[in-house]
Motif scaffolding. Sequence first.
Motif: not given
Length: 332
Positions: A19-29, A119-122, A152-156
């Motif tokens: 699978p692609p890397s699942t997430s590099s989450a960095d939510p805006a503060a 690109e899609l995951v990013a 993908w967004a909902a799952a990850t």
Amino acid sequence: MGTPGASPPGWYRRLTVAPPSTSSADPAADREAALVRFAELAAADEGIPDATRSRLLEPDGPAPVTIVIWHGFTNAPSQFVPVAESLRASGYRVLLPRMPHHGLPDRLTRDLAQLTEAELVAQVDTCIDIAAGLGDQVWVLGLSAGGTMAAWAAATRDEVSRAVLAAPLVAPKGFPMPLVRFCVKYPRVVPGRFYLWWDPRVKADLGHSPYAYPGFPLSGVVPFLHLSESLFDGSVPAGHRLDRVVLISNPGDLAVRQDAARAFTAEVFAGAAAYRGEARIDGDLHWMHDFVDPWSPGTGSTDQVVAILEAALGIGGPSAGGLLLPPLVEPD
């Protein structure tokens, strides 16, 4: 392989691609940081026509919910602009991203052959990072390949609490799931130079949207299938519990396999949503796969489309004014 569209058995799952890397989450503060992130996203649209650029539509007053809407394969944000404007008028903030390699001024471009799942995951992570800094709640919605992005967004991403998947691209019409999985496992067998017209009778003169591509390199579909297959086979599980997940299906859809989309939604989000349902468009409407784009044939009016999407999101009447058969039934 058992029931068509059903989850694959364990031995077959071992044959699927990593699978692609699942997430590099960095939510805006906060809002300020989110707007800086959106400006960075918009900067990627230099040289892109105004109608196909990423957009952020905000109501005049407070908007506790941000809805991220991904357009369909070979289309552009212009597809959802009337819908987004209606949702904004109802008090919702809407982020309309331009998916990578879409919306280019040359509608006959072969640039989609360069698309990658990374690109899609990013982009999913970028959009959810922005939305997280703008509102208390983040909802996602998408059509076709955009439905795959929303899934993908909902799952990850934990920030997403509601998801609407309109005809998600799990398997193209006529493609058996073993073939889909083979193409995902061995993407090099899919010829990048092989170009498909949406309508080979008219080719470039499709006569629909002035912004959508009339065809595509076949390999451009594979990255979306990579995402959906990674979710479908359990390689990337839904990592949190959502309030609501709804599939929109349409009897007139001749582009994607509805049985596969139905099995996908049930498998991926089983036990991961407080409410999981299906919004079935009335077949007597004779709408096509793209029932959203105001330039395409076989579509509903903006008011009709918004009614269906609001019903699926849980903010409108469950029958969408009689457009859904049977109506969505809310949980007790």
